[in-house]
Write an enzyme that holds these catalytic residues in place. Structure first.
Site, PDB file in Angstrom:
ATOM      1  CG  ASN A 122      -2.596 -10.929  -2.391  1.00 23.28           C
ATOM      2  OD1 ASN A 122      -2.639 -10.734  -3.456  1.00 23.28           O
ATOM      3  ND2 ASN A 122      -1.460 -11.446  -1.619  1.00 23.28           N
ATOM      4  N   GLY A 157      -0.499  13.779  -3.312  1.00 23.23           N
ATOM      5  CA  GLY A 157      -1.790  13.502  -3.411  1.00 23.23           C
ATOM      6  C   GLY A 157      -2.233  12.497  -4.164  1.00 23.23           C
ATOM      7  CE  LYS A 165       2.473  -2.608  -4.285  1.00 21.07           C
ATOM      8  NZ  LYS A 165       2.035  -2.415  -2.894  1.00 21.07           N
ATOM      9  CB  ILE A 173       5.167  14.391   0.847  1.00 23.50           C
ATOM     10  CG1 ILE A 173       6.355  13.450   0.486  1.00 23.50           C
ATOM     11  CG2 ILE A 173       5.708  15.786   1.128  1.00 23.50           C
ATOM     12  CD1 ILE A 173       6.998  13.121   2.009  1.00 23.50           C
ATOM     13  CG  ASP A 174      -0.522  14.649   0.240  1.00 19.81           C
ATOM     14  OD1 ASP A 174       0.339  13.518   0.049  1.00 19.81           O
ATOM     15  OD2 ASP A 174      -1.723  14.254   0.364  1.00 19.81           O
ATOM     16  CD  GLN A 183       0.733  -9.104  -2.385  1.00 21.91           C
ATOM     17  OE1 GLN A 183       1.371  -9.499  -3.212  1.00 21.91           O
ATOM     18  NE2 GLN A 183      -0.621  -8.628  -2.555  1.00 21.91           N
ATOM     19  CB  THR A 236       1.951 -12.124   0.860  1.00 19.96           C
ATOM     20  OG1 THR A 236       1.043 -12.790  -0.023  1.00 19.96           O
ATOM     21  CG2 THR A 236       2.994 -11.663   0.143  1.00 19.96           C
ATOM     22  CB  THR A 246      -7.284  -1.295  -1.380  1.00 25.00           C
ATOM     23  OG1 THR A 246      -6.441  -0.242  -1.266  1.00 25.00           O
ATOM     24  CG2 THR A 246      -8.096  -0.777  -2.789  1.00 25.00           C
ATOM     25  CB  THR A 254      -5.894   3.324  -5.126  1.00 24.35           C
ATOM     26  OG1 THR A 254      -6.121   2.506  -4.104  1.00 24.35           O
ATOM     27  CG2 THR A 254      -7.153   4.155  -5.115  1.00 24.35           C
ATOM     28  CG  ASP A 308      -1.993  -1.341   1.207  1.00 27.29           C
ATOM     29  OD1 ASP A 308      -2.294  -1.623   0.133  1.00 27.29           O
ATOM     30  OD2 ASP A 308      -2.237  -1.618   2.402  1.00 27.29           O
ATOM     31  CD  GLU A 309       4.772  -0.550  -0.356  1.00 27.44           C
ATOM     32  OE1 GLU A 309       3.937  -0.717  -1.174  1.00 27.44           O
ATOM     33  OE2 GLU A 309       5.409  -1.305   0.429  1.00 27.44           O
TER      34      GLU A 309
HETATM   35  P1  GDP Z   1      -0.766   0.161  -3.522  1.00 28.14           P
HETATM   36  O1  GDP Z   1      -1.369  -1.198  -3.060  1.00 28.14           O
HETATM   37  O2  GDP Z   1       0.738   0.369  -3.237  1.00 28.14           O
HETATM   38  O3  GDP Z   1      -1.197   0.524  -5.062  1.00 28.14           O
HETATM   39  O4  GDP Z   1      -1.412   1.435  -2.742  1.00 28.14           O
HETATM   40  P2  GDP Z   1      -3.008   1.545  -2.221  1.00 28.14           P
HETATM   41  O5  GDP Z   1      -3.614   2.041  -3.484  1.00 28.14           O
HETATM   42  O6  GDP Z   1      -3.427   0.407  -1.577  1.00 28.14           O
HETATM   43  O7  GDP Z   1      -3.096   2.488  -1.068  1.00 28.14           O
HETATM   44  C1  GDP Z   1      -2.317   3.836  -1.472  1.00 28.14           C
HETATM   45  C2  GDP Z   1      -3.454   4.956  -1.175  1.00 28.14           C
HETATM   46  O8  GDP Z   1      -2.801   6.141  -1.231  1.00 28.14           O
HETATM   47  C3  GDP Z   1      -4.421   5.025  -2.451  1.00 28.14           C
HETATM   48  O9  GDP Z   1      -5.691   5.459  -1.947  1.00 28.14           O
HETATM   49  C4  GDP Z   1      -3.975   6.160  -3.238  1.00 28.14           C
HETATM   50  O10 GDP Z   1      -4.936   6.722  -3.960  1.00 28.14           O
HETATM   51  C5  GDP Z   1      -3.335   7.031  -2.218  1.00 28.14           C
HETATM   52  N1  GDP Z   1      -1.996   7.511  -2.656  1.00 28.14           N
HETATM   53  C6  GDP Z   1      -1.154   7.330  -3.204  1.00 28.14           C
HETATM   54  N2  GDP Z   1       0.059   8.422  -3.453  1.00 28.14           N
HETATM   55  C7  GDP Z   1      -0.429   9.415  -2.550  1.00 28.14           C
HETATM   56  C8  GDP Z   1       0.055  10.592  -1.984  1.00 28.14           C
HETATM   57  O11 GDP Z   1       1.196  10.978  -2.443  1.00 28.14           O
HETATM   58  N3  GDP Z   1      -0.749  11.335  -1.115  1.00 28.14           N
HETATM   59  C9  GDP Z   1      -2.048  10.808  -0.906  1.00 28.14           C
HETATM   60  N4  GDP Z   1      -2.508  11.602   0.076  1.00 28.14           N
HETATM   61  N5  GDP Z   1      -2.628   9.830  -1.245  1.00 28.14           N
HETATM   62  C10 GDP Z   1      -1.870   9.011  -1.906  1.00 28.14           C
HETATM   63  P1  IMO Z   2      -1.022  -4.156  -2.015  1.00 23.24           P
HETATM   64  O1  IMO Z   2      -0.501  -4.919  -3.373  1.00 23.24           O
HETATM   65  C1  IMO Z   2      -0.808  -4.573   2.181  1.00 23.24           C
HETATM   66  C2  IMO Z   2      -0.838  -8.661   3.776  1.00 23.24           C
HETATM   67  C3  IMO Z   2      -2.104  -9.137   4.484  1.00 23.24           C
HETATM   68  C4  IMO Z   2      -1.224 -10.323   5.647  1.00 23.24           C
HETATM   69  C5  IMO Z   2      -0.074 -10.733   4.802  1.00 23.24           C
HETATM   70  C6  IMO Z   2      -0.652 -12.120   4.259  1.00 23.24           C
HETATM   71  O2  IMO Z   2      -2.193  -3.456  -2.229  1.00 23.24           O
HETATM   72  O3  IMO Z   2       0.034  -3.431  -1.448  1.00 23.24           O
HETATM   73  P2  IMO Z   2      -2.441 -12.806   2.188  1.00 23.24           P
HETATM   74  O4  IMO Z   2      -3.808 -12.499   1.949  1.00 23.24           O
HETATM   75  O5  IMO Z   2      -1.390 -12.212   1.102  1.00 23.24           O
HETATM   76  O6  IMO Z   2      -1.928 -14.032   2.662  1.00 23.24           O
HETATM   77  O7  IMO Z   2      -1.904 -11.982   3.538  1.00 23.24           O
HETATM   78  O8  IMO Z   2       0.093  -9.803   3.778  1.00 23.24           O
HETATM   79  N1  IMO Z   2      -1.104  -8.109   2.572  1.00 23.24           N
HETATM   80  C7  IMO Z   2      -1.171  -7.024   2.011  1.00 23.24           C
HETATM   81  N2  IMO Z   2      -0.973  -5.785   2.805  1.00 23.24           N
HETATM   82  N3  IMO Z   2      -1.024  -4.342   1.007  1.00 23.24           N
HETATM   83  C8  IMO Z   2      -1.196  -5.545   0.153  1.00 23.24           C
HETATM   84  O9  IMO Z   2      -1.095  -5.651  -1.131  1.00 23.24           O
HETATM   85  C9  IMO Z   2      -1.464  -6.768   0.897  1.00 23.24           C
HETATM   86  N4  IMO Z   2      -1.558  -8.143   0.156  1.00 23.24           N
HETATM   87  C10 IMO Z   2      -1.166  -8.992   1.430  1.00 23.24           C
HETATM   88  O10 IMO Z   2      -2.524  -8.095   5.233  1.00 23.24           O
HETATM   89  O11 IMO Z   2      -0.779  -9.314   6.472  1.00 23.24           O
HETATM   90 MG    MG Z   3      -2.943  -1.828  -1.642  1.00 23.96          MG
END
Ligand code: GDP
Ligand code: IMO
Ligand code: MG
Length: 461
Positions: free
Chosen positions: A37, A445, A15, A359-360, A232, A247, A326, A41, A12-13
């Site tokens: 999994n 953002g 990506k 950073i925001d 992940q 995972t 998500t 976004t 959830d960085e």
């Molecule tokens: P991913 O799994 O690595 O693709 O990340 P996720 O989508 O699960 O989670 C990142 C969340 O932060 C999403 O809701 C993005 O729209 C949001 N996001 C990504 N980059 C930024 C940022 O620089 N600032 C803010 N406020 N939100 C961001």
């Molecule tokens: P994205 O691609 C954050 C975590 C789960 C759990 C562990 C194992 O959006 O960054 P699993 O269902 O894979 O066997 O769960 O890994 N996990 C994630 N955490 N972002 C994800 O994907 C994740 N996919 C799995 O919460 O701790």
């Molecule tokens: Mg994610």
């Protein structure tokens, strides 16, 4: 040249957003591991797209490949494609015949094993998508692959071997009654055969199955450019993460070669971009030395570490950043950035550049901290230790940075890096210096335009 997008932390960085940002120059976007999994976004033109399996390049109309390293739940794949179609996209997704299939019993087993583990506070906090049980069957050489769905005889043979074993596991080891399950057909060979044979036909009719290695190699030979989308993050990598709170696949850069069938030379010839969230979040169990506050019950077996008392600040960041899963909607645990974690991540992946997001979200705080090192048994550690037990005993030593004001981030994104508040630049440059990797972009953002682009890695030669 390829571009590989890798999560540097715990998932959830951001990506998905970076794949969308840089995806312009790519013709093909390939996922190399994981399954539904993931929750990626993309926010563009006021529309929010949530992608679990379909590579994020779909938002820009790029061809998506799910490589052999992925595990595919065809039910959720077709649902997701339909949802995206309703939003006006036309995803072109190709699935590796070598990829493994998540079958309904894998989800059931994922849930039951987590329940059993939770009796001793040992649950991983999985997404419940059947990821672990599917990779177990892959390694156990009893899995069903996408290619098997195309050949009814092979499919029936595979199911006849594996399903009775799973039924026995459920009934005899876990003492559950299959007929009580929400999906009793999950353990019925005939029902599974009918459903998955039809799925095979559908995949074939829609020309969706490929030999990923050949498809990608041919695409590159034809002058097309390829981007890899990691799911992940490094610290939940099965080999390099904090086992067992991981995972079951390899989100790290090496996974891009193994999970697509391209040579490591191809990956290494290109860019490997580490996606860093400006603070830390975690869904699921396991230690977190820089944790702020925390969500009750989310750290089974571990006391909160670091500044764990600071619940108010954690709540503030969680709300500002919308830090809810998500896929599962779970509140994410929140912590300060952790450099020993990131140094480990940089070593394992070899980042050629960094994108630092959110950073925001940190704007407006008086001060912002980063865990610079750990103290473990009286010694200073600069990188996280290999055992989770040791990591759980690490205490972070923090470095404090002056905060920065909330500003018009859209204007900053337009003006460029120098328009970022000075204190935030100090923070960013510390991260870049410590990891010895240049900053390619800064997320200010969620939208595609809300990014300060310093460098655009091109997939073009
Ligand atoms: P991913 O799994 O690595 O693709 O990340 P996720 O989508 O699960 O989670 C990142 C969340 O932060 C999403 O809701 C993005 O729209 C949001 N996001 C990504 N980059 C930024 C940022 O620089 N600032 C803010 N406020 N939100 C961001
Ligand atoms: P994205 O691609 C954050 C975590 C789960 C759990 C562990 C194992 O959006 O960054 P699993 O269902 O894979 O066997 O769960 O890994 N996990 C994630 N955490 N972002 C994800 O994907 C994740 N996919 C799995 O919460 O701790
Ligand atoms: Mg994610």
């Amino acid at each position: 040249m390829t571009v590989t997008i890798v999560g540097a932390q715990l998932g959830d960085e951001g990506k998905g957003g970076v794949v969308d940002l840089y995806g312009d120059t790519a013709d093909v976007v390939a996922r190399y591991q994981g399954g539904d999994n993931a929750g990626h976004t993309v926010v563009h033109d006021g529309e929010k797209y949530k992608l679990s399996l379909v590579p994020s390049g779909a938002v820009r109309g790029k061809v998506g490949v799910l490589g052999n390293g992925c595990v595919i739940n065809p039910r959720t794949l077709f649902d997701e494609i339909e949802t995206l179609q309703k939003k006006g996209l036309d995803p072109d997704v190709r699935v590796a015949e070598r990829a493994h299939v998540i079958l309904p019993f894998h989800r059931v087993l994922d849930g039951i094993e987590e329940d059993v583990k939770s009796e001793d506070d040992q649950e991983v906090g999985t997404t419940g998508r059947g990821i672990g049980p599917t990779y177990e069957d892959k390694a156990g050489r009893r899995g069903v692959r996408i290619g098997d769905l195309l050949d009814p005889e092979v499919l029936r043979d595979r199911l006849e071997y594996v399903v009775p074993q799973k039924r026995a596991l459920i009934e005899e080891v876990y003492g559950a009654d299959v007929s009580d399950l929400d999906d009793p057909d999950a353990f019925d060979v005939d029902a599974l055969f009918e459903e998955y044979r039809e799925i095979g036909e559908r995949l074939a009719e829609q020309n969706m199955t490929v030999n990923a290695s050949a498809f990608l190699t041919d695409a590159m030979a034809d002058g097309e450019t390829v981007m890899f989308e990691g799911a992940q993050g490094t610290i939940i990598d099965i080999d390099h993460g904090n086992y067992p709170y991981v995972t079951s696949s390899n989100p790290t850069a090496g996974g891009a070669a193994v999970g697509t069938g391209l040579s490591p030379n191809v990956i290494a010839d290109g860019e490997i971009i580490g996606i860093v969230k400006g603070y830390l979040t975690r869904v699921g169990s396991g230690p977190l030395p820089t944790e702020l506050g925390g969500v009750e019950g989310d750290t089974p077996g571990y006391d909160k570490q670091g500044d764990g008392e600071n619940e108010e600040l954690a709540t503030y960041i969680r709300e500002e950043g919308g830090e809810y899963g998500t896929v599962t909607g779970r509140p994410r645990r929140v912590g300060w950035l952790d450099m020993p974690m990131l140094r480990h991540s940089a070593r394992v992946n070899g980042f050629t550049g960094l994108t630092i997001n959110h950073i925001d979200v940190l704007a407006g705080l008086d001060e912002v901290k980063i865990g610079h090192s750990y103290e473990l048994d009286g010694e200073e550690l600069l990188a996280m230790p290999p055992t989770t037990e040791e990591w759980g005993r690490c205490e972070a030593t923090f470095k404090t940075f002056d905060g920065w004001d909330d500003v018009d981030w859209a204007a900053v994104a337009e003006e460029g890096y120098d328009a970022i508040p000075e204190n935030a630049r100090t923070y960013l440059e510390y991260i870049s210096d410590e990891l010895d990797a240049p900053i390619y972009a800064v997320g200010v953002g969620p939208g595609r335009e809300e990014t300060v682009v310093v460098e655009t890695p091109t997939t073009a030669e």
